[in-house]
Design a protein around this motif. Structure first.
Motif, short mmCIF file in Angstrom:
data_model
loop_
_atom_site.label_atom_id
_atom_site.label_comp_id
_atom_site.label_asym_id
_atom_site.label_seq_id
_atom_site.Cartn_x
_atom_site.Cartn_y
_atom_site.Cartn_z
N GLY A 111 28.99 81.27 -52.12
CA GLY A 111 28.59 82.61 -51.76
C GLY A 111 27.31 83.07 -52.42
N PRO B 62 36.49 83.61 -42.95
CA PRO B 62 35.82 82.46 -43.58
C PRO B 62 35.78 81.24 -42.66
CG PRO B 62 37.97 82.85 -44.58
CD PRO B 62 37.69 84.03 -43.70
N ASN C 29 37.53 93.40 -54.93
CA ASN C 29 36.65 92.36 -55.45
C ASN C 29 37.06 92.01 -56.88
OD1 ASN C 29 34.23 90.65 -55.37
ND2 ASN C 29 33.35 92.10 -56.84
N GLU D 195 41.08 83.96 -53.17
CA GLU D 195 39.98 83.86 -52.21
C GLU D 195 38.68 84.44 -52.76
OE1 GLU D 195 39.97 82.35 -49.41
OE2 GLU D 195 42.10 81.96 -49.08
N ARG E 165 34.46 85.52 -51.17
CA ARG E 165 35.01 86.36 -50.13
C ARG E 165 35.57 87.64 -50.74
NH1 ARG E 165 38.25 81.02 -48.23
NH2 ARG E 165 36.44 79.87 -47.48
N VAL F 167 40.93 88.44 -45.16
CA VAL F 167 39.98 87.74 -46.03
C VAL F 167 38.68 87.61 -45.25
CG1 VAL F 167 39.48 85.60 -47.26
CG2 VAL F 167 41.83 86.49 -47.21
N PHE F 168 37.58 88.03 -45.83
CA PHE F 168 36.34 88.10 -45.07
C PHE F 168 35.13 88.10 -45.99
CE2 PHE F 168 37.81 92.36 -46.03
CZ PHE F 168 36.67 92.98 -46.51
N ARG F 169 33.97 87.92 -45.36
CA ARG F 169 32.69 88.14 -46.04
C ARG F 169 32.04 89.43 -45.55
NH1 ARG F 169 30.24 84.90 -49.19
NH2 ARG F 169 28.19 85.67 -48.55
N SER G 290 30.96 94.19 -47.45
CA SER G 290 30.49 92.81 -47.43
C SER G 290 30.29 92.30 -48.86
CB SER G 290 29.16 92.70 -46.66
OG SER G 290 28.15 93.45 -47.30
#
Length: 356
Positions: free
Chosen positions: A32, A231, A249, A264, A269, A305-307, A341
């Motif tokens: 990342g 992801p 986070n 994750e 992510r 779960v994401f960016r 994000s």
């Protein structure tokens, strides 16, 4: 300053040996955004520029400033301390301190809760300087996750023996968050908690009391459309109704809630929790599950779960207006769509030897 600066991330502070990385967000140099960009250049030894949020108590702020000044000076580092007497002065003070730290190739250090750490870290990223912390808040999720002791003198010693490493931060409409960001019920909870603090003081018991009061009140359900960048695979896009969207986070906070996707975060992510419509009784039961570390078992919580996650009103005829959001324990207002994000650049954190 007898040696030229060394730009490597493992530089010790005040000539102490560099320890191994902590466990929170370990490995982000390979995953990342946190692996991008060079480390800030630190003088050897680096001067400390410290911002103390004394808005909650002037006497306590002065005592903290004295402890930090004495401990850093005794270790052979130059130190300057800036105290903030009113909450409205914090952002400007942090920006000036970051510029000063940049001119000295020094370390910008925040003293306060997660909201204070957020403001000073934002200034550090804007100025391209190294950041560290002496956590003094109610829950201290950022500090505990990265191994900072609660005692100020012990925290100073841990930073003096620490090393510089990149850590992932989140972004909500371009504004960073270290621990979490959300909209819906949670910003209201923070507002109630602040009112409780004014009457009953700052403590975890006060925070839980405010949370209980909020959960027993009226809850607005928000029709929303969300688009999440998964992801792997095509991602998620749909409309639904929810009282709260909470994006984390911080691995420690997720693990305490019992969310299995906490790991994750290590892969660059973010983890989102979307609450389905619930009555007051069911919402209290959900809060109890979270307190017991069993939130991952709740069917009423959808986990993502994401960016990148974009949220906008689910009814196109809604007028464009600001909505309340919470960022690291502070409530502010933003104009939708809300885009959560992983930030493009990491925060360069001078962290202690071990994570909690």
């Amino acid at each position: 300053m007898t040696e030229p600066p060394r730009p490597v991330a493992e530089d010790p502070v005040c000539q102490r040996p560099a320890p191994a990385p902590g466990a929170c967000h370990r490995g982000l140099a390979e995953h990342g955004a946190a692996g991008r960009g060079p480390a800030p250049s630190l003088a050897s030894p680096p001067p400390w520029v410290v911002v103390v949020n004394g808005a909650a108590g002037r006497r306590q702020g002065e005592a903290l400033a004295g402890v930090i000044r004495d401990a850093v000076s005794a270790a052979g580092c130059q130190v300057s301390v800036r105290q903030v007497a009113r909450a409205g002065e914090l952002e400007a003070t942090a920006a000036a301190a970051a510029a000063h730290a940049g001119a000295l190739r020094g370390l910008l250090v925040a003293v306060g809760g997660d909201g204070t750490l957020n403001t000073v870290a934002r200034a550090a990223m804007g100025a391209g300087v190294a950041f560290s912390a002496i956590p003094q808040g109610t829950f201290n999720y950022f500090g505990r996750c990265h191994g900072f002791p609660a005692d100020p003198a012990e925290a100073v010693a841990a930073v003096l023996g620490g090393h510089l490493r990149p850590v992932q931060v989140g972004s909500l409409n371009g504004r960073i968050f270290l621990v979490n960001a959300s909209f819906g019920l949670y910003p209201r909870l923070l507002e109630d908690r602040e009112a409780f603090k004014q009457q009953w003081g700052r403590s975890r018991l006060t925070a839980w009391g405010a949370a209980l009061l909020t959960l027993l009140g009226q809850h607005r359900q928000h029709p929303i459309r969300l688009q999440a960048g998964a992801p792997d695979g095509p991602g998620v896009e749909r409309s639904l109704t929810s009282s709260t969207v909470f994006v984390a986070n911080n691995r420690l906070q997720l693990e305490q809630l019992g969310v299995p996707e906490a790991a994750e975060l290590e892969a660059g992510r973010l983890v989102g929790l979307v609450l389905r419509p619930l009555g007051r009784g069911a919402l209290l039961g959900l809060a109890l599950k979270g307190a017991l570390g069993r939130l991952g078992e709740a069917d009423a919580v959808e986990r993502l779960v994401f960016r990148r996650l974009q949220i906008e009103p689910g009814r196109r005829w809604w007028p464009a207006r600001d909505v309340a959001v919470a960022i690291d324990g502070e409530s502010i207002r933003m104009r939708p769509p809300l885009v959560f994000s992983v930030a493009e650049r990491p925060l360069w954190l001078l962290a202690p030897r071990e994570a909690a």
